[in-house]
Design a protein around this motif. Structure first.
Motif, mmCIF file in Angstrom:
data_model
loop_
_atom_site.group_PDB
_atom_site.id
_atom_site.type_symbol
_atom_site.label_atom_id
_atom_site.label_comp_id
_atom_site.label_asym_id
_atom_site.label_seq_id
_atom_site.Cartn_x
_atom_site.Cartn_y
_atom_site.Cartn_z
ATOM 1 N N ARG A 535 60.403 67.706 66.991
ATOM 2 C CA ARG A 535 60.422 66.143 66.931
ATOM 3 C C ARG A 535 60.349 65.573 65.432
ATOM 4 N NH1 ARG A 535 57.886 64.374 72.050
ATOM 5 N NH2 ARG A 535 59.141 65.124 73.735
ATOM 6 N N THR A 536 59.637 66.551 64.823
ATOM 7 C CA THR A 536 59.166 66.169 63.292
ATOM 8 C C THR A 536 60.581 66.041 62.497
ATOM 9 O OG1 THR A 536 58.481 68.376 62.744
ATOM 10 C CG2 THR A 536 56.721 66.812 63.821
ATOM 11 N N GLU A 537 61.607 66.644 62.768
ATOM 12 C CA GLU A 537 62.551 66.842 61.659
ATOM 13 C C GLU A 537 63.763 65.922 61.881
ATOM 14 O OE1 GLU A 537 62.029 71.632 61.256
ATOM 15 O OE2 GLU A 537 62.712 71.103 63.324
ATOM 16 N N ARG A 538 64.416 65.802 60.695
ATOM 17 C CA ARG A 538 65.517 64.936 60.824
ATOM 18 C C ARG A 538 66.455 65.466 61.571
ATOM 19 N NH1 ARG A 538 66.500 61.392 56.459
ATOM 20 N NH2 ARG A 538 68.505 61.916 56.296
ATOM 21 N N ASP A 539 67.173 64.924 62.330
ATOM 22 C CA ASP A 539 68.335 65.206 63.273
ATOM 23 C C ASP A 539 69.774 64.276 62.764
ATOM 24 O OD1 ASP A 539 70.363 65.914 64.970
ATOM 25 O OD2 ASP A 539 69.081 65.312 66.700
ATOM 26 N N GLU A 540 70.289 65.032 61.730
ATOM 27 C CA GLU A 540 71.420 64.472 60.958
ATOM 28 C C GLU A 540 72.745 64.993 61.687
ATOM 29 O OE1 GLU A 540 72.738 61.639 58.314
ATOM 30 O OE2 GLU A 540 70.692 62.689 58.003
ATOM 31 N N GLN A 541 73.632 64.205 62.302
ATOM 32 C CA GLN A 541 74.782 64.519 62.923
ATOM 33 C C GLN A 541 76.239 63.912 62.409
ATOM 34 O OE1 GLN A 541 74.846 67.110 64.951
ATOM 35 N NE2 GLN A 541 72.375 67.273 65.221
ATOM 36 N N ARG A 542 77.324 63.837 62.776
ATOM 37 C CA ARG A 542 78.489 63.679 61.839
ATOM 38 C C ARG A 542 78.380 61.969 61.959
ATOM 39 N NH1 ARG A 542 83.147 66.129 61.744
ATOM 40 N NH2 ARG A 542 82.485 67.621 63.487
ATOM 41 N N SER A 543 77.780 61.196 62.777
ATOM 42 C CA SER A 543 77.681 59.706 62.668
ATOM 43 C C SER A 543 76.463 59.342 61.978
ATOM 44 C CB SER A 543 77.821 59.296 64.276
ATOM 45 O OG SER A 543 76.537 59.537 64.702
ATOM 46 N N GLY A 544 75.783 60.263 61.471
ATOM 47 C CA GLY A 544 74.539 59.694 60.657
ATOM 48 C C GLY A 544 73.249 60.415 61.323
ATOM 49 N N LEU A 545 71.993 59.475 60.737
ATOM 50 C CA LEU A 545 70.696 60.249 61.373
ATOM 51 C C LEU A 545 70.557 59.839 62.867
ATOM 52 C CD1 LEU A 545 68.099 61.467 60.249
ATOM 53 C CD2 LEU A 545 67.266 58.842 59.992
ATOM 54 N N HIS A 558 60.858 55.307 74.794
ATOM 55 C CA HIS A 558 60.993 54.792 73.062
ATOM 56 C C HIS A 558 61.623 55.722 72.322
ATOM 57 C CE1 HIS A 558 56.961 56.542 74.439
ATOM 58 N NE2 HIS A 558 57.106 56.968 72.832
ATOM 59 N N LEU A 559 62.039 55.090 71.177
ATOM 60 C CA LEU A 559 62.896 56.105 70.200
ATOM 61 C C LEU A 559 61.791 56.944 69.572
ATOM 62 C CD1 LEU A 559 65.786 53.997 68.683
ATOM 63 C CD2 LEU A 559 65.845 56.281 69.984
ATOM 64 N N SER A 560 62.380 57.862 69.159
ATOM 65 C CA SER A 560 61.520 59.054 68.201
ATOM 66 C C SER A 560 62.458 59.456 67.330
ATOM 67 C CB SER A 560 60.972 60.220 69.229
ATOM 68 O OG SER A 560 60.461 61.173 68.432
ATOM 69 N N HIS A 561 61.903 59.117 65.811
ATOM 70 C CA HIS A 561 62.835 59.776 64.743
ATOM 71 C C HIS A 561 61.960 60.519 63.792
ATOM 72 C CE1 HIS A 561 65.725 56.202 65.184
ATOM 73 N NE2 HIS A 561 64.565 55.679 65.518
ATOM 74 N N GLY A 562 62.488 61.827 63.671
ATOM 75 C CA GLY A 562 61.867 62.895 62.888
ATOM 76 C C GLY A 562 62.302 62.541 61.333
ATOM 77 N N ARG A 563 61.282 62.935 60.483
ATOM 78 C CA ARG A 563 61.702 62.550 59.070
ATOM 79 C C ARG A 563 61.630 63.910 58.035
ATOM 80 N NH1 ARG A 563 63.148 58.592 60.986
ATOM 81 N NH2 ARG A 563 62.465 56.484 60.092
ATOM 82 N N LEU A 564 60.971 65.076 58.469
ATOM 83 C CA LEU A 564 61.053 66.368 57.678
ATOM 84 C C LEU A 564 62.215 66.994 57.586
ATOM 85 C CD1 LEU A 564 57.544 67.664 59.077
ATOM 86 C CD2 LEU A 564 57.739 66.321 57.069
ATOM 87 N N GLU A 565 62.492 67.900 56.760
ATOM 88 C CA GLU A 565 63.603 68.291 56.526
ATOM 89 C C GLU A 565 63.528 69.574 57.414
ATOM 90 O OE1 GLU A 565 66.535 68.342 54.544
ATOM 91 O OE2 GLU A 565 65.707 66.379 54.271
ATOM 92 N N PRO A 566 64.657 69.876 58.261
ATOM 93 C CA PRO A 566 64.633 70.997 59.092
ATOM 94 C C PRO A 566 63.944 72.386 58.505
ATOM 95 C CG PRO A 566 66.453 69.801 59.491
ATOM 96 C CD PRO A 566 65.953 69.489 57.961
ATOM 97 N N ALA A 567 63.525 73.273 59.582
ATOM 98 C CA ALA A 567 62.864 74.437 59.153
ATOM 99 C C ALA A 567 63.960 75.564 58.229
ATOM 100 C CB ALA A 567 62.176 74.942 60.220
ATOM 101 N N GLY A 568 65.142 75.088 58.671
ATOM 102 C CA GLY A 568 66.167 75.890 58.259
ATOM 103 C C GLY A 568 67.542 75.271 58.130
#
Length: 811
Positions: A535-545, A558-568
């Protein structure tokens, strides 16, 4: 005071994150302190800072914690307690245990291919749950091949192909089981159930089967919807709040803030629990000066130390006393509500008039005068909220108990008005949302119709397998593939040895996970670990964040937006992993093969638009979740006092009075969490509210019971759970801790005592494992018989007998 105890009390704040531990404490080495009178306070701040620093370091801790439960941040994975309105949220909208959960996910520790190359599975299987979880985030997809000794790296495409090959090779889709934990987002849950049903099965067990399934069944039958009827504002405005079978100080700490607001408004709080849990007694709010100096809020006005399983008798006693007042002409019932909105009142009232008070005394162990005081509080309150958790739901007669709680609420009109209602408090952050999205072995016909209309597929209509029946199917060779979307199936489930043997027998186990747990080392012939974003991590897909949605205990989405860089760089989102497996499995399979999984993985709004057309109450879903704070799903009893039952009325139910009884020399055991724990994730070894730290292999026993049984505090015992077919389950070498629980009742930590919970011991009507009423006896350590029930099963001589086991814990 021991050195261990001093370390537990003094916060150690490292400059940098610390390395993963390489050893655990002695499982029976326990330090004792005083039971705390109030929860949270300055110590909670110190522990939060310490755990964050250990796992994340200073900068990462601050950047992460400040976004928990904020409207533009991410939803805490620690529990399902609702958030305040966006404008009312504090800067630190989280609790100590939520911060621990976040630190565990956002940790800088890593588990990569070199770790698995160094540690064979045989070695890892001997590690404790604490050690496994503390190693850090899994960074690469890994496979343990049939006959292999170590997990090895595997590419994502090869992993998807492997799963697809095994699934397509099954004789029937019903040989596959798709398990879900409450951590999965709504988008992932919807895609997952769609995949399972397009594949051809309703085998969709989830963690709710083991916790609040009794709630879902009972409420659906009596009010027409299996969810609670309150909002956070209702808690704040209530005149009377009863909390049964729940420990909010550890399991739902942010609830304490809501209770503090209610107390400030004049509410009376009743706590019903076999143990004097600190979070029910008082609260030092760490965000207020008074809380920081130990001058916080006293919570419970009445504490009812009830015998395990006595809640049904308690609520029948309250109902009986209210009926007596009603018969005497007192205005204690909402007669207009009863006449317009309920069915079955006369039958229920007649049953209450015949209550056996001797049985009430035996079942509850409560003083009659205290029950009468509580009934007086109900009689004079016009706005009452009833809260409960697994101390109520994990009993043989749990469904009947919840119906009885609903009876008391209904006759007083405490549904569908401000400050009143039914409040089951869910433990996992999105377990309620998963069910809303269709994760359920019992497919509602309207949901199946909508799936078929939306996707053009044929949806199976037969009832699938829940958790208990999935274990039986794997044990009996009827299920051969298990896919786990999060969670820790091997540790969370009952009858541990039987479950582990069942898991080892299947052809393929797939775990979609963030961190190591027991399910990665109790392996099938082939096992996959597919590492996913948290949940804490950025989820970047083809269409964006991307953002994902969750639903809390009070039906707010409600929406949940992670901001951390993924663990790998190898990590993929849950939606992406599900879509990848589904596309590989269903390719060329008619209409199921035409589902555009790539579009859903590229843009989660595509999934949300499907949700709009399939899931009741989710019209304009994608639009509404983007509003600050999201939106609240419809709830007919709460919103309009309408009840979608066969009679179109709320149903007052007559239930026979049942209780838990134990033979002489035996005790009734409940499992529970420590304060340093979330479900099967063990954060540390400090159960400080109960004054216990150190090892987890303990059993808490009343000092009078110890004297009667000939034991002393600190003795080592084997705990035996006998069953009427002659089999028994044993956990060995546990330390006795003298503790002020109710006489005749004992407590121990979960999952350590899960081996004692028989697979066949489940709640009537819900099939929820009975983890709060296990009949046990204690013998000196080393004196338990050498064979447990599962040992007999391995010998091959008891499989028929096991299937015939009948629960014997009720008189």
């Amino acid at each position: 005071m021991s050195e261990h105890r001093r370390r537990a009390m003094i916060p150690i704040v490292p400059v940098r994150p610390t390395a993963a531990p390489t050893h655990d404490v002695d499982p029976t080495q326990v330090d004792r302190g005083k039971i705390k009178s109030k929860a949270a306070g300055l110590t909670a701040i110190a522990v939060t800072a310490q755990r964050g620093m250990e796992q994340m370091g200073a900068r990462r801790s601050f950047a992460t914690l400040r976004r928990i439960n904020q409207a533009d941040g991410f939803d805490c994975m620690g529990c399902a307690w609702p958030d305040p309105h966006p404008e009312e949220r504090s800067f630190a909208e989280f609790c100590e245990n939520g911060a621990k959960a976040v630190a565990e996910e956002a940790t800088l520790r890593r588990v990569g291919p070199s770790f698995f190359a160094e540690h064979p599975v045989a070695e890892l299987s001997g590690w404790t749950d604490y050690l496994l979880g503390q190693q850090g985030r899994i960074t690469h997809p890994m496979v343990l091949r049939d006959g292999g000794t170590h997990y090895e790296p595997i590419s994502w495409d090869d992993a998807y192909a492997l799963v697809a090959e095994r699934l397509r090779g099954l004789a029937s889709p019903d040989e596959a089981v798709f398990y879900t934990s409450g951590r999965a987002s709504n988008e992932a849950a919807f895609a997952y159930q769609l995949f399972a049903r397009a594949f051809g099965t309703n085998n969709l067990p989830d963690c709710s089967n083991m916790c609040h399934e009794s709630t879902s069944v009972a409420l659906a039958e009596v009010i027409g919807i299996g969810k609670g009827s309150v909002s956070l504002d209702d808690i704040h405005e209530a005149e009377l709040i009863l909390i049964a079978g729940q420990n909010p100080g550890t399991n739902h700490p942010r609830m304490l803030t809501a209770l503090e607001i209610a107390k400030r408004g004049g509410a009376t709080i009743i706590a019903v629990n076999p143990l004097p849990e600190t979070g029910l007694r008082g609260f030092d709010n760490p965000q207020k000066v008074k809380g920081l100096v130990g001058l916080g809020t006293e919570l419970a006005d009445e504490f009812l130390p009830i015998r395990l399983g006595g809640d049904l008798a308690l609520f029948q006693a309250i109902g009986s006393l209210l009926v007596a007042r009603h018969d005497a002409g007192e205005d204690v019932f909402d007669t207009d509500f009863i006449e317009r909105h309920t069915a079955g009142f006369e039958e229920w009232a007649a049953h209450m008039r015949e209550l056996d008070w001797d049985l009430v005394d035996e079942a509850t162990s409560l003083d009659r005068a205290q029950i009468e005081r509580v009934a007086e509080l109900f009689a004079t309150s016009r706005k009452t909220v009833l809260c409960w958790a697994m101390g109520v739901t994990q009993h043989r007669h749990a469904v009947a108990t919840i119906k009885e709680m609903a009876n008391v609420a209904l006759v007083q009109g405490n549904i569908g008005k401000p400050g009143a209602g039914l409040c089951p408090v869910r433990g996992h952050s999105n377990v309620q949302g998963d069910r809303t999205m269709g994760i359920w072995e019992k497919l509602p016909p309207h949901f199946g119709d909508a799936l078929e209309a939306e996707f053009g597929i044929d949806v199976p209509r037969e009832r699938g397998l829940d958790v208990v029946n999935s274990i039986r199917a794997m044990r009996d060779g009827e299920a051969k593939v298990l896919v786990g979307l999060g969670g820790n199936f091997a540790a969370a489930t009952p009858d541990t040895e039987v479950t582990h043997d069942a898991l080892r027998s299947v052809d393929l186990v797939v775990n979609i996970s963030t961190k190591l747990n027991r399910s990665h080392v109790v392996v099938g012939h082939t096992s996959l670990i597919l590492p996913t974003l948290g949940r804490t991590e950025r989820d970047e897909q083809r269409s964006g964040l991307q953002g994902v949605t969750v639903e809390d205990s009070m039906s707010s989405v409600h929406l949940s937006h992670g901001r951390l860089e993924p663990a790998g760089p190898e990590l993929r989102s849950e939606v992406s992993i599900i879509s990848g497996i589904a596309a590989a499995t269903l390719a060329g399979q008619g209409a199921a093969g035409e589902i555009d999984w790539a579009a859903m993985a590229d843009d989660y709004s595509v999934i949300r638009r499907h949700i709009e057309r399939v899931v009741p109450g989710c019209e304009a879903y994608d639009e509404k979740v983007h509003r600050p704070g999201g939106f609240v799903l419809p709830h007919p009893p709460r919103d309009s006092r309408t009840f979608e039952t066969p009679s179109q009325r709320a149903v007052l139910t007559v239930s026979p009075l049942q209780m838990v009884s134990a033979p002489e020399g035996h005790l009734v055991l409940q499992s529970l969490r420590s304060h340093d724990q979330f479900n099967t994730t063990i954060y540390g070894h400090d159960d400080r509210y109960r004054g216990i730290s150190g090892g987890r292999e303990i059993v808490m026993v009343h000092p009078d019971d110890l004297a009667t049984l000939g034991f002393s505090d600190g003795d080592h015992v084997d705990v035996i759970a006998p069953w009427p077919d002659g089999t028994q389950r044993v956990v060995r070498d546990f330390r006795v801790v003298s503790y002020p629980t109710v006489r005749g009742c004992v407590a121990a930590y979960y999952p350590e005592v899960n081996p004692l919970v028989a697979l066949e011991s489940t709640a009537v009507g819900s099939n929820c494992p009975v983890s709060k009423a296990v009949i046990v006896r204690l013998v000196p350590a080393g004196q338990a018989p050498p064979h447990s029930a599962s040992d007999d099963l391995e010998a091959g001589d008891d499989s028929e007998k096991r299937s015939e086991v009948k629960p014997h814990h009720l008189s």
